[in-house]
Design a protein around this motif. Structure first.
Motif, short mmCIF file in Angstrom:
data_model
loop_
_atom_site.label_atom_id
_atom_site.label_comp_id
_atom_site.label_asym_id
_atom_site.label_seq_id
_atom_site.Cartn_x
_atom_site.Cartn_y
_atom_site.Cartn_z
N LEU A 157 24.00 -6.78 106.05
CA LEU A 157 24.95 -7.00 105.16
C LEU A 157 24.60 -7.43 103.67
N THR A 158 23.17 -7.97 103.24
CA THR A 158 23.01 -8.11 101.99
C THR A 158 22.62 -6.67 101.41
N LYS A 159 22.64 -5.95 102.20
CA LYS A 159 22.42 -4.50 101.27
C LYS A 159 24.15 -3.77 101.35
N MET A 160 24.96 -3.74 102.56
CA MET A 160 25.96 -3.87 102.12
C MET A 160 27.12 -3.63 100.69
N GLY A 161 26.81 -5.56 100.87
CA GLY A 161 27.40 -5.79 99.46
C GLY A 161 26.37 -5.32 98.32
N ASN A 162 25.07 -5.08 98.16
CA ASN A 162 25.00 -4.59 96.98
C ASN A 162 24.84 -3.10 96.31
N SER A 163 25.30 -2.87 97.51
CA SER A 163 25.48 -0.74 97.56
C SER A 163 27.37 -1.21 97.37
N ALA A 164 28.23 -2.32 97.61
CA ALA A 164 29.54 -1.82 96.79
C ALA A 164 29.26 -2.77 95.15
N GLN A 165 28.53 -3.33 95.21
CA GLN A 165 28.47 -3.54 93.44
C GLN A 165 27.98 -2.34 92.51
N GLN A 166 27.50 -2.20 92.92
CA GLN A 166 26.83 -0.92 92.79
C GLN A 166 27.73 0.41 92.09
N LYS A 167 28.16 0.69 93.50
CA LYS A 167 29.20 2.00 93.03
C LYS A 167 30.29 0.86 92.32
N LEU A 168 30.27 -0.08 92.30
CA LEU A 168 31.73 -0.07 91.52
C LEU A 168 31.09 -0.59 89.80
N ALA A 169 29.95 -0.54 89.61
CA ALA A 169 29.69 -1.05 88.67
C ALA A 169 29.45 0.52 87.81
N ALA A 170 28.57 1.55 88.45
CA ALA A 170 29.27 2.59 87.87
C ALA A 170 29.98 3.88 87.92
N MET A 171 30.97 3.49 88.90
CA MET A 171 32.35 3.69 88.57
C MET A 171 32.91 2.35 86.67
N GLN A 172 32.40 1.18 86.65
CA GLN A 172 32.97 0.78 85.58
C GLN A 172 32.28 1.28 84.36
N SER A 173 30.76 1.77 84.13
CA SER A 173 30.08 2.66 83.70
C SER A 173 30.79 3.96 82.98
N GLN A 174 31.18 4.42 84.24
CA GLN A 174 32.05 5.74 83.86
C GLN A 174 33.18 5.61 82.70
N ALA A 175 33.84 4.44 83.32
CA ALA A 175 35.34 4.37 82.18
C ALA A 175 34.58 3.50 80.66
N ASP A 176 33.80 3.33 80.93
CA ASP A 176 33.36 2.72 79.56
C ASP A 176 32.82 4.04 79.25
N LYS A 177 31.92 4.73 79.31
CA LYS A 177 31.70 5.79 78.40
C LYS A 177 33.19 7.24 77.91
N GLU A 178 34.30 7.27 78.75
CA GLU A 178 34.99 7.70 78.50
C GLU A 178 36.38 7.46 77.71
#
Length: 242
Positions: A157-178
C-alpha cells in the motif's frame, strides 16, 4: 471715329475641351488670358494654383511610397492577426480538451482509490470473520505468517501511494515547464511589455516533495493515509489478540 476698348481675339474655339479643362483642372481659358494681360486677381489664382501643384509634385513620390506602405502593412497586419486567431482557436480548443481530459483522469483516479478502499474494507471484513472462526486452530506458524502478511501488505500500500505521488508530481513538473516556456516566449516576443499575468499557471492544491507551486494530494494521500491507519489498527488488534 469711335473705337472700342482693345481686346485680343481668340480664334481657336473648342468649347467642349474648355469645359473639360474647367471641370478636370479647375482652369478657365478666360482666367489664363486675363493673367496674360496682367490681371492681378487671375495672376494670383494661377500662381497659387501652380505653387500648390509644384509642391504636390515634389511630395508625390514619398507620399505614394508612404501610402503604399500603409496599404501593404495593413494587409500584412490583418493577415497576421487572422493567422493568430486561427492558431488561438486551434490550440485553445486543444488546451480545453486536454484540461477536460485531466479532470476526467483525476476523477478516474479518485474513483479507483475509493474502489480500492472499499475492496480492502470488504476483504478485511471477510478476513476478520474467517479469523474469528479459525482463531482456535491457529498455530504459532500461522501467527508468524499473519505478521509477515501485515508487513508485506503495508509495504504494498505504501508503494502504491508513493507511485501516485510520483505520477502527480511528474504532471505538476510538466505543467511548470509549460508555464515557464510560455513566460519566456512572451518575454522574447514583447520584452518589458510582456503581460505575464495573463499566462495561465496550471497548479493543483497542496504540495508533493518540494515541487514548485505544489498541488494538493489530500484527496489521494488522505484516503491512502486513512486507509493505512485503518489497516494498521485492524492488524494491530489482530496481532495483539494472538
Amino acid at each position: 471715329m469711335t473705337y472700342q476698348d482693345p481686346k485680343i481675339k481668340i480664334h481657336v474655339a473648342a468649347p467642349d475641351v474648355s469645359r473639360a479643362s474647367q471641370t478636370i483642372f479647375g482652369l478657365d481659358t478666360d482666367v489664363i488670358i486675363k493673367a496674360m494681360m496682367g490681371d492681378e486677381s487671375a495672376t494670383t489664382y494661377l500662381a497659387d494654383y501652380a505653387n500648390m501643384t509644384m509642391k504636390a509634385r515634389k511630395n508625390i513620390k514619398p507620399v505614394l511610397k508612404q501610402a503604399a506602405t500603409i496599404y501593404d502593412g495593413t494587409k500584412d497586419i490583418n493577415q497576421a492577426v487572422l493567422y493568430l486567431l486561427k492558431s488561438a482557436a486551434k490550440n485553445g480548443g486543444q488546451i480545453v480538451q486536454m484540461k477536460g481530459q485531466g479532470l476526467v483522469l483525476n476523477k478516474q483516479w479518485m474513483n479507483f482509490l475509493e474502489q480500492q478502499k472499499q475492496k480492502v474494507t470488504n476483504d478485511l471484513t471477510e478476513v476478520d470473520v474467517k479469523h474469528a472462526q479459525q482463531m482456535n486452530l491457529l498455530t504459532a506458524q500461522h501467527q508468524v505468517n499473519l505478521r509477515l502478511g501485515d508487513i508485506a501488505y503495508r509495504d504494498k500500500l505504501t508503494k502504491m501511494g508513493n507511485s501516485a505521488q510520483q505520477k502527480l508530481a511528474a504532471m505538476q513538473s510538466q505543467a511548470d515547464k509549460e508555464y515557464e516556456s510560455a513566460r519566456l516566449a512572451a518575454i522574447q516576443r514583447d520584452g518589458s511589455q510582456a503581460n505575464l499575468g495573463t499566462i495561465p499557471q496550471r497548479t493543483l492544491p497542496g504540495s508533493v516533495g518540494g515541487v514548485s507551486g505544489g498541488f494538493n494530494l489530500s484527496g489521494i494521500t488522505g484516503a491512502i493515509g486513512g486507509f493505512f491507519r485503518g489497516v494498521g489498527n485492524f492488524f494491530g488488534r489482530l496481532i495483539r489478540s494472538l
